[in-house]
Design a protein around this motif. Structure first.
Motif, PDB file in Angstrom:
ATOM      1  N   THR A   1      51.372  32.442  14.030  1.00 11.43           N
ATOM      2  CA  THR A   1      51.604  32.725  15.530  1.00 11.43           C
ATOM      3  C   THR A   1      50.312  32.671  16.181  1.00 11.43           C
ATOM      4  OG1 THR A   1      53.687  34.343  14.798  1.00 11.43           O
ATOM      5  CG2 THR A   1      52.575  34.585  16.940  1.00 11.43           C
ATOM      6  N   ILE A   2      50.306  32.235  17.578  1.00  5.57           N
ATOM      7  CA  ILE A   2      49.012  32.386  18.108  1.00  5.57           C
ATOM      8  C   ILE A   2      48.666  33.711  18.598  1.00  5.57           C
ATOM      9  CG2 ILE A   2      47.780  31.366  20.068  1.00  5.57           C
ATOM     10  CD1 ILE A   2      48.282  29.336  17.988  1.00  5.57           C
ATOM     11  N   PRO A   3      47.511  34.445  18.385  1.00  9.46           N
ATOM     12  CA  PRO A   3      47.460  35.645  18.893  1.00  9.46           C
ATOM     13  C   PRO A   3      47.192  35.780  20.267  1.00  9.46           C
ATOM     14  CG  PRO A   3      45.617  34.733  17.768  1.00  9.46           C
ATOM     15  CD  PRO A   3      46.397  33.990  17.454  1.00  9.46           C
ATOM     16  N   GLN A   4      47.500  36.869  21.146  1.00  7.77           N
ATOM     17  CA  GLN A   4      47.615  36.978  22.461  1.00  7.77           C
ATOM     18  C   GLN A   4      46.135  37.163  23.052  1.00  7.77           C
ATOM     19  OE1 GLN A   4      50.505  39.542  23.805  1.00  7.77           O
ATOM     20  NE2 GLN A   4      52.148  38.328  23.107  1.00  7.77           N
ATOM     21  N   ARG A   5      45.353  37.891  22.212  1.00 11.69           N
ATOM     22  CA  ARG A   5      44.036  38.296  22.349  1.00 11.69           C
ATOM     23  C   ARG A   5      43.145  38.163  21.260  1.00 11.69           C
ATOM     24  NH1 ARG A   5      47.310  42.527  22.774  1.00 11.69           N
ATOM     25  NH2 ARG A   5      47.591  42.428  25.015  1.00 11.69           N
ATOM     26  N   PHE A   6      41.825  38.233  21.675  1.00  7.57           N
ATOM     27  CA  PHE A   6      40.772  38.603  20.437  1.00  7.57           C
ATOM     28  C   PHE A   6      41.120  39.747  19.593  1.00  7.57           C
ATOM     29  CE2 PHE A   6      36.592  39.964  19.102  1.00  7.57           C
ATOM     30  CZ  PHE A   6      36.543  38.959  18.146  1.00  7.57           C
ATOM     31  N   GLY A   7      40.618  39.608  18.483  1.00  9.18           N
ATOM     32  CA  GLY A   7      41.194  41.073  17.820  1.00  9.18           C
ATOM     33  C   GLY A   7      40.170  40.989  16.555  1.00  9.18           C
TER      34      GLY A   7
ATOM     35  N   VAL B   1      42.386  30.265  21.196  1.00 13.40           N
ATOM     36  CA  VAL B   1      41.902  29.441  21.843  1.00 13.40           C
ATOM     37  C   VAL B   1      43.052  28.600  22.773  1.00 13.40           C
ATOM     38  CG1 VAL B   1      40.402  27.014  22.048  1.00 13.40           C
ATOM     39  CG2 VAL B   1      40.169  28.639  20.287  1.00 13.40           C
ATOM     40  N   GLY B   2      43.179  29.203  23.993  1.00 17.83           N
ATOM     41  CA  GLY B   2      44.272  28.633  24.739  1.00 17.83           C
ATOM     42  C   GLY B   2      45.686  29.313  24.244  1.00 17.83           C
ATOM     43  N   GLN B   3      46.754  28.591  24.746  1.00 16.10           N
ATOM     44  CA  GLN B   3      48.197  28.967  24.106  1.00 16.10           C
ATOM     45  C   GLN B   3      48.619  28.255  23.020  1.00 16.10           C
ATOM     46  OE1 GLN B   3      50.379  28.985  27.502  1.00 16.10           O
ATOM     47  NE2 GLN B   3      49.680  30.502  28.573  1.00 16.10           N
ATOM     48  N   LYS B   4      47.678  27.507  22.539  1.00 16.63           N
ATOM     49  CA  LYS B   4      48.475  26.720  21.202  1.00 16.63           C
ATOM     50  C   LYS B   4      47.617  26.360  20.355  1.00 16.63           C
ATOM     51  CE  LYS B   4      51.287  23.710  24.509  1.00 16.63           C
ATOM     52  NZ  LYS B   4      51.836  22.345  24.611  1.00 16.63           N
TER      53      LYS B   4
END
Length: 483
Positions: free
Chosen positions: A158-164, A182-185
């Motif tokens: 799953t692509i994370p929504q924000r840096f963590g 890095v972007g949405q994909k």
């Protein structure tokens, strides 16, 4: 009279003001087309069926910690049917097998010695992974050639929504994991761990007239790309290194070892299933140096594999599923190399050249849910192993029957034949990487196992608790031990 007109004027003015206020009141009505209320049910830590167990890697962090770390391998060692050790060796021993009989992998790419500190720690940082799939006794036809169990670590999908960033600090090591979208994909996942045993406890070790040092480190890098709704590409790199040293007045021992893994994984969703391809390289290397003032000895070993795995899963009917798998693996092996210097005795100074072997496997598995009470799996795993001009064809049938006599109750019966094309033996039998791997050949033929398993599984309180009982019988042939 004047007073009367003043009152009339004030009354009319108030009516005018009141009427204007009412006229200026505006009511706005907005109609919502769809209202969706979403409740995310807490994900259970373990999802289990007759054949597999899927563990949520994130939930392992909530388990009791050992020396400041929640290790996924230590959690698996607490499962029924898994031993923590056998005759002072470390690792995962499933259903009475040795640790090297268990296939431990990252995204279906195998690892050979993922242990630290005699097996007290593993090389896996649980935050870097999404789920862990475990197969103990019941294997489908598409499981690769191993005579023990399977433990596969799957990275995040799953692509994370924000840096963590997430970090753990323990008393002997610390680790950190970063999630970088890095972007949405596209996204990167980076994890690292390092110990400080030698720095923190070195002075205590020096008090006994011996200088002891031990250090380990682990690194994971994963690139996740989802260019379309049907495609997923995962590139993973893994590196692990240990170094143990012991120095006394007239003696010194130096034992470094390391694991290296790289893989590229592509998953394509089909109309009724999916296609998965994985290309990988994995290697385990170790080196041992022992010496005194008058003599010294060295040994080296390497076990590595370059391979390509392909698997196709398809739902032929709502109650009928077919899986097919085609694997090719090329092995590189330097089993043992000893060099002696300064010893006034006769010893065999033999150097083993790099050995090569190939293995080609074709497998299929059919799952049929006859009704809500009875289902079965029928699998066939065929392999051709080639080493030094010798060929070893094998055909392994595997069959499972599943009965559901009542809700939340499951009874399963499994029979299978398994093969394994490499061996492992040891010099000290103490869980250290002086144990060495070597390929099957005309003198040491592939190992074979016949397994029967009867299992009962039940759950209660909304599947919060599960109870399982198993009866196993496994006969293993062609085991090699050092003498």
């Amino acid at each position: 009279m004047r007073l009367f007109f003043i009152l009339i004027t004030l009354f009319c003015g108030s009516l005018f003001i009141k009427g204007q206020t009412a006229a200026d009141t505006i009511t706005i009505t907005k109609e919502l087309q769809d209202v969706e209320i979403v409740f995310r049910r807490p994900k259970p830590m373990v999802e289990q069926d007759a054949a597999t167990m899927v563990v949520d890697a994130a939930q392992i962090q909530k388990m009791p910690k050992f020396l400041g770390t929640s290790d996924p391998i230590r959690y698996m060692q607490s499962l029924a049917g898994v031993q923590t050790n056998s005759e002072t060796t470390a690792g995962i021993h499933i259903q009475g097998c040795d640790d090297y009989h268990t296939l431990i992998s990252i995204n279906d790419a195998p690892l050979f010695y993922p242990n630290h500190l005699l097996g007290l720690y593993s090389t896996f940082i649980s935050q870097h992974f999404s789920t862990i799939t475990i197969e103990q006794a019941e294997h489908t036809g598409v499981m690769p050639n191993r005579i023990g169990g399977l433990v596969d670590f799957q990275t995040h999908n799953t692509i994370p929504q924000r840096f963590g960033i997430e970090a753990n600090v323990g008393i002997i090591n610390s680790d950190a994991t970063m999630k970088i979208p890095v972007g949405q994909k596209n996204a990167f996942f980076i994890s690292g761990r390092s110990s400080y045993l030698g720095w923190l406890y070195g002075l205590l070790a020096d008090m006994t007239n011996m200088n002891m040092r031990y250090h380990f480190q682990d690194y994971n890098l994963t690139y996740l790309s989802q260019p379309t709704d049907k495609d997923e590409v995962v590139v993973t790199g893994f590196y692990s290194r240990d170094k143990a040293q012991l120095k006394a007045d007239n003696m010194g021992i130096n034992v470094p070892w390391q694991n290296i893994l790289g893989s590229a994984y592509w998953n394509r969703k089909l109309n009724k299933g999916n296609w998965r391809t994985n290309v990988f390289y994995s290697a385990f290397l170790s080196h041992v140096e022992m010496g005194t003032t008058s003599a010294s000895a060295q040994s080296n070993q390497m076990m590595s594999v370059l391979g390509c795995h392909n698997q196709w899963d398809n739902n032929l009917l709502p109650n009928l599923a077919l899986s097919a798998r085609l694997d090719y693996e090329h092995y590189f092996n330097q089993p043992f190399e000893f060099r002696f210097e300064g010893m006034q005795l006769y010893a065999m100074d033999s150097t083993y050249i790099l050995n090569h072997a190939d293995e080609l496997s074709l497998a299929a598995d059919l799952k049929h849910d006859v009704n809500h009470i009875f289902s079965y799996n029928i699998g066939l795993h065929g392999s051709l192993y080639m080493n030094g001009g010798h060929y070893y064809p094998t055909i392994d049938p595997r069959v499972s029957f599943h009965f559901v006599p009542a809700a939340h109750h499951l009874i399963s019966l499994h029979y299978g034949i398994y093969h394994q094309t490499f061996h492992k033996t040891s010099l000290l039998n103490g869980g250290m990487p002086v144990d060495f791997f070597f390929l099957a050949d005309d003198k040491f033929v592939p190992e074979t196992a016949h397994a029967v398993n009867l299992k009962y599984l039940t759950s209660f309180l909304n599947k919060k608790y599960e109870i399982s009982a198993e009866l196993d019988s496994k006969q293993i042939d062609n085991i090699t031990e050092s003498t």
